[in-house]
Write a protein that holds these residues in place. Sequence first.
Motif, mmCIF file in Angstrom:
data_model
loop_
_atom_site.group_PDB
_atom_site.id
_atom_site.type_symbol
_atom_site.label_atom_id
_atom_site.label_comp_id
_atom_site.label_asym_id
_atom_site.label_seq_id
_atom_site.Cartn_x
_atom_site.Cartn_y
_atom_site.Cartn_z
ATOM 1 N N LYS A 3 6.641 7.126 -4.987
ATOM 2 C CA LYS A 3 6.253 7.648 -3.670
ATOM 3 C C LYS A 3 5.045 8.661 -3.685
ATOM 4 C CE LYS A 3 8.845 9.628 0.336
ATOM 5 N NZ LYS A 3 10.275 10.317 0.578
ATOM 6 N N LYS A 6 2.069 6.277 -3.787
ATOM 7 C CA LYS A 6 1.919 5.629 -2.589
ATOM 8 C C LYS A 6 0.872 6.555 -1.744
ATOM 9 C CE LYS A 6 5.096 1.993 -2.205
ATOM 10 N NZ LYS A 6 6.514 1.447 -1.892
ATOM 11 N N VAL A 7 1.617 7.871 -1.545
ATOM 12 C CA VAL A 7 0.806 8.806 -0.683
ATOM 13 C C VAL A 7 -0.540 8.785 -1.156
ATOM 14 C CG1 VAL A 7 0.631 11.224 0.054
ATOM 15 C CG2 VAL A 7 2.821 9.959 -0.316
ATOM 16 N N GLU A 10 -2.689 5.986 0.128
ATOM 17 C CA GLU A 10 -2.730 6.062 1.448
ATOM 18 C C GLU A 10 -4.025 7.065 1.603
ATOM 19 O OE1 GLU A 10 -1.581 4.727 4.170
ATOM 20 O OE2 GLU A 10 -0.756 3.502 2.881
ATOM 21 N N LYS A 13 -7.361 5.784 0.560
ATOM 22 C CA LYS A 13 -7.687 4.603 1.615
ATOM 23 C C LYS A 13 -8.292 5.312 2.969
ATOM 24 C CE LYS A 13 -5.630 2.396 4.794
ATOM 25 N NZ LYS A 13 -4.143 1.763 5.551
ATOM 26 N N LEU A 14 -7.614 6.269 3.307
ATOM 27 C CA LEU A 14 -8.374 7.218 4.585
ATOM 28 C C LEU A 14 -9.592 7.658 4.256
ATOM 29 C CD1 LEU A 14 -5.148 8.657 5.958
ATOM 30 C CD2 LEU A 14 -6.323 7.278 7.213
ATOM 31 N N LYS A 16 -11.732 6.530 2.283
ATOM 32 C CA LYS A 16 -12.773 5.383 2.141
ATOM 33 C C LYS A 16 -13.217 5.103 3.614
ATOM 34 C CE LYS A 16 -12.324 3.294 -2.347
ATOM 35 N NZ LYS A 16 -12.059 1.985 -3.127
ATOM 36 N N GLU A 17 -12.160 4.898 4.341
ATOM 37 C CA GLU A 17 -12.133 4.405 5.776
ATOM 38 C C GLU A 17 -13.254 5.348 6.526
ATOM 39 O OE1 GLU A 17 -8.584 4.123 7.484
ATOM 40 O OE2 GLU A 17 -8.197 1.966 6.953
ATOM 41 N N ASN A 18 -13.110 6.817 6.203
ATOM 42 C CA ASN A 18 -13.898 7.410 6.807
ATOM 43 C C ASN A 18 -15.456 7.664 6.492
ATOM 44 O OD1 ASN A 18 -12.099 8.430 8.663
ATOM 45 N ND2 ASN A 18 -11.273 9.849 7.238
#
Lengths: 259, 190
Positions: A3, A6-7, A10, A13-14, A16-18
């Motif tokens: 778990k 996975k956190v 995530e 990912k966030l 990198k997205e920013n």
Amino acid sequence: MQKKKKVLMERNKLIKENLDPDIAESVMQEIEQKHVKMRSPIYFVLGSTILTLGVICSLLVTIYLFNLFLYKLRIFVPFKFLDFGLTGLQPFVETFPWWHIVIAIVAVIIGIELLKQYDFSYHKNFMALILIVLVSTVGIGFLLDQIGLNEIAENESNLQVIYGHKYKGEAWLVGTLKDIDYDNDVLTIEIPHGEEVEVIVDNEAIFPSGLGFNLGTELRIVGIWEGEFFRAYGITGVTRIYRRLRINSIQPCYGGSCQ
Amino acid sequence: MNTKSREYKNLSDEEIVKLVISKDHNLYEFLVRRYQKKLLSYVGYYIPDYDKAADVVQDVFIKSYINLQGFNSHLKFSSWLYRIAHNESINAIKKYHREVSLEGNENFEAVFLDHTKNIEEIFEKKELRENLKRAVHRLPFKYEEVIILYYFEEKSYEEISDVLRISLGAVGTRINRAKKMLVELYTQHP
């Protein structure tokens, strides 16, 4: 543990997205380095033309084959063989125009699938469009059959592959009653295109539509070949001829019972 | 690039497309820069892995470039591009077998349950949008895709119709059903 992993994924990912992604540079590099070219407008015009031709062809094939399907039904009246019960099943299967209707259905499905490629397919009511296509193809096919186009085409020698019929099989016969030999229980049947066959009526032969047929009646006969003769286990006339004969009150008795 | 940027900044997508075709194919970069982040975010809903999503977006731009002369000028360029992105995402989903994780936020369901009475309100609240993204993945795909386009990508019904190639009526129906399903999903199976 899983778990937590996975956190973390995530979160990464966030992050990198920013960041401001620079896909543009790699896209332009790929275009330059791999010499990526735009497709010519001809490619799209050709695609669109082929699509349109595909739709037209599939609908024309549907119309023609549906017309041919109706024509074959009219010629053979295959359902009439089912009057004989199980015995009539084989002639029914052999005379029913299966491939005409199957190809017509496949062609109309292809036509509809091709129509879906057009933008109007989702802007307009597509179900209504499908309904219009189906009604039109069935309607035009029916009209073509009614105006006698098939009868004209049937006489063309070039079209014998399509229009050539098989009027007799291993266990069945289709023809017109030419003569009745009451003494010997023999019928002379004329198969279209002039061939004549002598049919011996078996003692246990069945007559699902009665005995009220006369010379000129179109008959559907099931039985077995005995050399050049055909032994009939069942004989039935085509309904429309029956009606005409009954109206004229010509009721010859067959089988010797009322001679 | 800066001078060029200023020069082409006010041009519409469709005008740039015309220039790319007729004048200079390098101008395509403006279109890529305009949409790279948006498409990455859109594809990201389907492909959670950033690198894979970036690859998909790159492929989308290359495909779009190759087919640029086939762009139907009656459509919006963005709808056309999203359509390609949508198709590529579906292909990628099949290829990568999307892994969706709804874990990682313990408060998610509790927060969502407090707001299920008004789904619009949830979409409007920025802090809940991230959580809702995960919830949307639980919907059947055909409802998921309209919700993503309508709420997260803020596309109009017409644009969604062009992207998914479904009628306007179907767009409305799917959005309404999806909203109801979202509420039911979390009130019945928290």
